[in-house]
Design an enzyme around this catalytic site. Sequence first.
Site, PDB file in Angstrom:
ATOM      1  N   GLU A  61       0.837  -1.216   0.000  1.00  0.00           N
ATOM      2  CA  GLU A  61       0.000   0.000   0.000  1.00  0.00           C
ATOM      3  C   GLU A  61       0.869   1.261   0.000  1.00  0.00           C
ATOM      4  O   GLU A  61       1.866   1.340   0.728  1.00  0.00           O
ATOM      5  CB  GLU A  61      -0.866  -0.021   1.274  1.00  0.00           C
ATOM      6  CG  GLU A  61      -1.860   1.139   1.379  1.00  0.00           C
ATOM      7  CD  GLU A  61      -2.646   1.108   2.698  1.00  0.00           C
ATOM      8  OE1 GLU A  61      -2.245   0.374   3.628  1.00  0.00           O
ATOM      9  OE2 GLU A  61      -3.666   1.820   2.784  1.00  0.00           O
ATOM     10  N   LYS A  90      -9.914   2.232  -2.170  1.00  0.00           N
ATOM     11  CA  LYS A  90     -10.109   1.648  -0.819  1.00  0.00           C
ATOM     12  C   LYS A  90     -11.476   2.040  -0.259  1.00  0.00           C
ATOM     13  O   LYS A  90     -11.799   3.226  -0.148  1.00  0.00           O
ATOM     14  CB  LYS A  90      -8.985   2.139   0.093  1.00  0.00           C
ATOM     15  CG  LYS A  90      -8.918   1.504   1.468  1.00  0.00           C
ATOM     16  CD  LYS A  90      -7.631   1.986   2.173  1.00  0.00           C
ATOM     17  CE  LYS A  90      -7.426   1.430   3.544  1.00  0.00           C
ATOM     18  NZ  LYS A  90      -6.085   1.801   4.094  1.00  0.00           N
ATOM     19  N   CYS A 101      -5.547  -2.981   2.786  1.00  0.00           N
ATOM     20  CA  CYS A 101      -5.294  -2.856   4.229  1.00  0.00           C
ATOM     21  C   CYS A 101      -6.548  -2.915   5.117  1.00  0.00           C
ATOM     22  O   CYS A 101      -7.052  -3.990   5.386  1.00  0.00           O
ATOM     23  CB  CYS A 101      -4.486  -1.594   4.499  1.00  0.00           C
ATOM     24  SG  CYS A 101      -3.582  -1.684   6.074  1.00  0.00           S
TER      25      CYS A 101
END
Lengths: 293, 293
Positions: free
Chosen positions: B44, B117, B154
């Site tokens: 990331e 995300k 994540c």
Amino acid sequence: MSSKFKIGMIQMKIGSNPNKNIDNAIKKIRKASTLGAKIICLPELFLYPYFCQEENHKNFNLAETIPGPTSKILGELCKELKINLLCPIFEKKVAGLYHNSCFVLNEEGKMVGNYRKMHIPDDPQFYEKFYFTPGDLGFKSFKTKYCNVGTLICWDQWFPEAARATCLKGADILFYPTAIGWHPKEKKQYGKSQLQSWITMQRSHAIANGVYVVAVNRIGLEKNKKNKLEFWGNSIIFDPSGNIVKQASSNKEEVIICEIDLKKIEFARQHWPFLRDRRIDHYKDLLKNPSNG
Amino acid sequence: MSSKFKIGMIQMKIGSNPNKNIDNAIKKIRKASTLGAKIICLPELFLYPYFCQEENHKNFNLAETIPGPTSKILGELCKELKINLLCPIFEKKVAGLYHNSCFVLNEEGKMVGNYRKMHIPDDPQFYEKFYFTPGDLGFKSFKTKYCNVGTLICWDQWFPEAARATCLKGADILFYPTAIGWHPKEKKQYGKSQLQSWITMQRSHAIANGVYVVAVNRIGLEKNKKNKLEFWGNSIIFDPSGNIVKQASSNKEEVIICEIDLKKIEFARQHWPFLRDRRIDHYKDLLKNPSNG
């Protein structure tokens, strides 16, 4: 109300005689109560050997209504001991329609509610789709004097949706009465990995939801003419941060007592604030099956 | 097409100079390609130190468009090496609207698609809500020559909904470019439990969905004037039965190569047939937040 109280998990060996099984259960419930447990959970289908090892029409005779004879006996026990009890039995709804259910009794011996297993397995020697209609009551959390009790059953363990939906209804503890074990011929190659996967899934529900998770399993080798299953015990409780608090053996009857502290739920959820960040505006696809490959 | 191919996971230490970081990434991508990897994943926000440790408006200058300069450089690399690449960067959509994104390039160097995300954290020293708008593209699976690539990032790791929704779109592998680590002052007390929880969640996604799960993390201590974070590495891949296939160290740069066998997906899903038994008729409550306590 204090945020602390005790629960009891009854890990049992189950024989062929339902009368003896309920006597064994009652003896262990009394012990758990003596040790201070206020909410007590029995294993899935605790009255009978795991009859789903075969498809046999005679087994439908084991089913009973809710309320019915078992809820009457156990309701009196709850009133006497001032306990809440999760009672997983084979439920007859009407002729030809049966469920794998778990009813909840409170300390006055009254029925708080019933949950009907939502996800029904069908694997070699786990022929549950032959016996049980998938639950029609949805996911459930029941108010008791001590906390909100979420009821799920065995195969539900493998579905994150079930844990989440039950927590969204307010559950502080997810109870999973369970009947899971090894196919003896697979145990050597896959046994360890299967057990670890089972533990992993439950731990993940505790973490993802910031909730206590409790699984109560049976033990022992159960045989019929053709087959056998070795139920693996390992009844287990996770705290809302996903740590194992207690774990039973794989082969002994046990009455496990564990202290719950509801404040740990808020602590876990403030430090891992997953509920804050869910994208409920984008979860519609969860209501679908996969698209074609 | 064979069901087997290799993927590469680039576990990196990340410094303050984006030009050096991309050079380091390219060197490692070349190594992974030489070792046979056909789909390669970076950590990331691999171009920059984890700037979300502080809320500082200057950091918005790090963002770029997709396509943009980084996709141009890496697109040429993909074409040269004939690889597919997952590239997680700080995306500028328009003035004042930024995303934490991961675009996918194919072996012709073309953009297959972009993922933004969906779940954005905000914790002490992980001030992502200051920088990133929650994703507006939904959950994504991208077709490549070898398999369908699911892209998540994540914090998405902690949401079973994200894994499930991405698998329902057809993903064979869930890739999680990641930047996770320890607060040094918490490490002694909570470090082990935090790492185990992180591993547990990803393992649970592999099991529940019968899918490969890959997390690619950075390593190293990153400091600013006030704070520091120790990124814990441990880049990891699970097979569709939830077994760990490879796991990296907590403190070394590594190029991890791993063989994928798509046949293992079908095997896992036939033996643990969870997709068969989902209750899509009863999951509507997943689109809600919890009701009041």
